[in-house]
Design a protein around this motif. Structure first.
Motif, PDB file in Angstrom:
ATOM      1  N   ILE A   1     -11.118  -4.193 -12.811  1.00 51.81           N
ATOM      2  CA  ILE A   1     -11.108  -2.898 -12.132  1.00 51.81           C
ATOM      3  C   ILE A   1     -10.482  -1.848 -13.032  1.00 51.81           C
ATOM      4  O   ILE A   1      -9.481  -2.109 -13.705  1.00 51.81           O
ATOM      5  CB  ILE A   1     -10.341  -3.019 -10.795  1.00 51.81           C
ATOM      6  CG1 ILE A   1     -10.376  -1.709  -9.999  1.00 51.81           C
ATOM      7  CG2 ILE A   1      -8.914  -3.471 -11.010  1.00 51.81           C
ATOM      8  CD1 ILE A   1      -9.799  -1.848  -8.596  1.00 51.81           C
TER       9      ILE A   1
ATOM     10  N   ASP B   1      -7.234   9.052  -6.021  1.00 52.48           N
ATOM     11  CA  ASP B   1      -7.417   8.744  -7.434  1.00 52.48           C
ATOM     12  C   ASP B   1      -6.850   9.877  -8.289  1.00 52.48           C
ATOM     13  O   ASP B   1      -6.235  10.815  -7.771  1.00 52.48           O
ATOM     14  CB  ASP B   1      -8.889   8.465  -7.763  1.00 52.48           C
ATOM     15  CG  ASP B   1      -9.802   9.666  -7.522  1.00 52.48           C
ATOM     16  OD1 ASP B   1      -9.292  10.807  -7.394  1.00 52.48           O
ATOM     17  OD2 ASP B   1     -11.028   9.485  -7.472  1.00 52.48           O
TER      18      ASP B   1
ATOM     19  N   LYS C   1      -6.699   4.304  -6.594  1.00 55.46           N
ATOM     20  CA  LYS C   1      -7.296   4.597  -5.287  1.00 55.46           C
ATOM     21  C   LYS C   1      -6.999   3.466  -4.310  1.00 55.46           C
ATOM     22  O   LYS C   1      -6.680   3.709  -3.137  1.00 55.46           O
ATOM     23  CB  LYS C   1      -8.807   4.756  -5.454  1.00 55.46           C
ATOM     24  CG  LYS C   1      -9.541   5.103  -4.157  1.00 55.46           C
ATOM     25  CD  LYS C   1      -9.681   6.585  -3.973  1.00 55.46           C
ATOM     26  CE  LYS C   1     -10.595   6.925  -2.820  1.00 55.46           C
ATOM     27  NZ  LYS C   1     -10.742   8.375  -2.634  1.00 55.46           N
ATOM     28  N   ARG C   2      -7.088   2.222  -4.786  1.00 49.30           N
ATOM     29  CA  ARG C   2      -6.834   1.072  -3.908  1.00 49.30           C
ATOM     30  C   ARG C   2      -5.375   1.032  -3.474  1.00 49.30           C
ATOM     31  O   ARG C   2      -5.063   0.714  -2.327  1.00 49.30           O
ATOM     32  CB  ARG C   2      -7.206  -0.221  -4.627  1.00 49.30           C
ATOM     33  CG  ARG C   2      -7.040  -1.474  -3.772  1.00 49.30           C
ATOM     34  CD  ARG C   2      -7.522  -2.721  -4.478  1.00 49.30           C
ATOM     35  NE  ARG C   2      -8.959  -2.683  -4.745  1.00 49.30           N
ATOM     36  CZ  ARG C   2      -9.659  -3.710  -5.225  1.00 49.30           C
ATOM     37  NH1 ARG C   2      -9.039  -4.868  -5.502  1.00 49.30           N
ATOM     38  NH2 ARG C   2     -10.947  -3.605  -5.452  1.00 49.30           N
TER      39      ARG C   2
ATOM     40  N   MET D   1       0.841  -1.201   0.000  1.00 49.86           N
ATOM     41  CA  MET D   1       0.000   0.000   0.000  1.00 49.86           C
ATOM     42  C   MET D   1       0.876   1.252   0.000  1.00 49.86           C
ATOM     43  O   MET D   1       1.865   1.330   0.730  1.00 49.86           O
ATOM     44  CB  MET D   1      -0.906  -0.005   1.243  1.00 49.86           C
ATOM     45  CG  MET D   1      -1.778   1.222   1.399  1.00 49.86           C
ATOM     46  SD  MET D   1      -3.093   1.305   0.153  1.00 49.86           S
ATOM     47  CE  MET D   1      -3.948   2.797   0.646  1.00 49.86           C
TER      48      MET D   1
ATOM     49  N   GLY E   1      -4.852   5.301  -1.992  1.00 48.04           N
ATOM     50  CA  GLY E   1      -5.832   6.049  -1.210  1.00 48.04           C
ATOM     51  C   GLY E   1      -6.320   7.305  -1.905  1.00 48.04           C
ATOM     52  O   GLY E   1      -7.197   8.007  -1.399  1.00 48.04           O
TER      53      GLY E   1
ATOM     54  N   ILE F   1      -3.559  -7.151  -8.994  1.00 51.13           N
ATOM     55  CA  ILE F   1      -4.917  -6.616  -8.887  1.00 51.13           C
ATOM     56  C   ILE F   1      -5.653  -6.762 -10.219  1.00 51.13           C
ATOM     57  O   ILE F   1      -6.825  -7.155 -10.259  1.00 51.13           O
ATOM     58  CB  ILE F   1      -4.879  -5.138  -8.444  1.00 51.13           C
ATOM     59  CG1 ILE F   1      -4.361  -5.012  -7.008  1.00 51.13           C
ATOM     60  CG2 ILE F   1      -6.269  -4.507  -8.546  1.00 51.13           C
ATOM     61  CD1 ILE F   1      -4.120  -3.594  -6.563  1.00 51.13           C
TER      62      ILE F   1
ATOM     63  N   SER G   1      -9.802   3.313 -10.079  1.00 48.60           N
ATOM     64  CA  SER G   1     -10.118   2.578  -8.851  1.00 48.60           C
ATOM     65  C   SER G   1      -8.885   1.867  -8.314  1.00 48.60           C
ATOM     66  O   SER G   1      -8.674   1.775  -7.104  1.00 48.60           O
ATOM     67  CB  SER G   1     -11.233   1.567  -9.112  1.00 48.60           C
ATOM     68  OG  SER G   1     -12.421   2.211  -9.530  1.00 48.60           O
ATOM     69  N   MET G   2      -8.060   1.344  -9.230  1.00 43.74           N
ATOM     70  CA  MET G   2      -6.840   0.666  -8.811  1.00 43.74           C
ATOM     71  C   MET G   2      -5.874   1.647  -8.157  1.00 43.74           C
ATOM     72  O   MET G   2      -5.235   1.337  -7.145  1.00 43.74           O
ATOM     73  CB  MET G   2      -6.175  -0.015  -9.997  1.00 43.74           C
ATOM     74  CG  MET G   2      -4.939  -0.816  -9.614  1.00 43.74           C
ATOM     75  SD  MET G   2      -4.432  -1.944 -10.920  1.00 43.74           S
ATOM     76  CE  MET G   2      -4.093  -0.776 -12.229  1.00 43.74           C
TER      77      MET G   2
ATOM     78  N   ASP H   1       2.123  -5.355  -7.740  1.00 45.15           N
ATOM     79  CA  ASP H   1       0.805  -5.190  -7.115  1.00 45.15           C
ATOM     80  C   ASP H   1      -0.242  -4.850  -8.165  1.00 45.15           C
ATOM     81  O   ASP H   1      -1.381  -5.349  -8.115  1.00 45.15           O
ATOM     82  CB  ASP H   1       0.857  -4.076  -6.062  1.00 45.15           C
ATOM     83  CG  ASP H   1       1.701  -4.447  -4.855  1.00 45.15           C
ATOM     84  OD1 ASP H   1       1.837  -5.657  -4.593  1.00 45.15           O
ATOM     85  OD2 ASP H   1       2.212  -3.537  -4.196  1.00 45.15           O
TER      86      ASP H   1
ATOM     87  N   ASN I   1      -9.087  -8.964 -10.643  1.00 45.91           N
ATOM     88  CA  ASN I   1     -10.251  -8.079 -10.580  1.00 45.91           C
ATOM     89  C   ASN I   1     -10.454  -7.361 -11.904  1.00 45.91           C
ATOM     90  O   ASN I   1      -9.492  -6.977 -12.560  1.00 45.91           O
ATOM     91  CB  ASN I   1     -10.073  -7.016  -9.480  1.00 45.91           C
ATOM     92  CG  ASN I   1      -9.944  -7.613  -8.099  1.00 45.91           C
ATOM     93  OD1 ASN I   1     -10.921  -7.880  -7.435  1.00 45.91           O
ATOM     94  ND2 ASN I   1      -8.697  -7.825  -7.661  1.00 45.91           N
TER      95      ASN I   1
END
Length: 265
Positions: free
Chosen positions: A166, A179, A173-174, A1, A177, A160, A170-171, A156, A164
């Motif tokens: 996605i 966008d 953001k994931r 993250m 945190g 993802i 959105s990725m 990562d 997913n």
């Protein structure tokens, strides 16, 4: 993250405004177009960028323009400010794009198309505001930061995307945190651009509409413009189209007007 501190480091890599640019922008804010052009002429790299940009077909100029004061006069104060911000963003652009399948010329074309069509929209809406005109320039800057983030965390990202269905926004953001639109808002703060710009950009995602009617209307136009531009074959192939989750219900009330402004048949 990716942590908040990581994001701040990416934002901090955005170059401070060079003195010539800062002086030129200050003069524009005072309405001194001629003096601003005279200052801008001192930067040879800026002059070369301006000549290359405004002579692109998207600007529709019949004759080649090589003189910086003439370029400033043709563009006018709001569009000139926007172009100067585009130049600052260009300073941040990577030498080689790795995650997005882009090159320098294609990125410059993206900047130019967004700038020209946003100007068309604001003209149609009878809005003459330098900062609002410049707001569209911030999104390409966020794409540059997204490129850096995705490259650094490519394992990562691939994991993802494998597991997913996605979109890239959105990725992002994931992972971080924030966008694309959050990044643009932070950049507008760094460059001391009017707070309304950050509000417009944030609402342009279509996810969090503003309660302010004027802000929300401009955000709808920006949302449509981004989808329209990034749907071009070049930008689809580059992977940029996957950034925009098109919210048709959000923009339905202005769609027909947008089609007229963009001359969509």
């Amino acid at each position: 993250m990716i942590t908040k501190q990581d994001i701040e480091l990416y934002i901090d890599k955005i170059p401070a405004t060079p003195k010539v640019l800062k002086d030129s922008l200050n003069l524009l804010n005072q309405g001194e177009l001629t003096k601003s052009a005279a200052v801008a002429q001192e930067d040879l790299a800026l002059n070369a960028y301006l000549k290359n940009l405004v002579n692109k077909p998207v600007y529709g100029l019949k004759n080649s323009v090589k003189n910086t004061p003439q370029i400033f006069t043709i563009l006018g104060i709001p569009a000139t400010q926007q172009v100067l911000y585009n130049y600052m963003i260009n300073l941040l652009s990577p030498d080689e794009w790795l995650f997005f399948k882009l090159n320098a010329s294609q990125f410059n074309n993206l900047q130019a198309e967004l700038s020209i069509n946003w100007h068309k929209i604001l003209t149609y809406l009878h809005i003459k505001d330098k900062d609002i005109e410049s707001s569209i320039a911030l999104l390409p800057a966020s794409i540059i930061i997204a490129e850096a983030i995705f490259n650094k965390h490519i394992e990562d990202v691939n994991l993802i995307r494998t597991n997913n269905n996605i979109d890239l926004n959105s990725m992002l953001k994931r992972l971080s945190g924030v966008d694309l639109f959050d990044l643009s808002k932070q950049i507008s703060t760094r460059w001391d651009i009017s707070p309304i710009v950050g509000q417009i950009i944030k609402s342009a995602s279509g996810i969090e509409p503003s309660q302010d009617r004027e802000v929300n209307t401009l955000a709808k136009w920006m949302h449509l413009l981004l989808f329209y531009t990034l749907s071009r074959e070049t930008f689809v192939n580059a992977g940029l189209n996957d950034f925009i989750d098109f919210k048709i219900d959000y923009v339905l009330d202005i769609y027909d007007q947008f089609a007229i402004v963009m001359e969509i048949s």
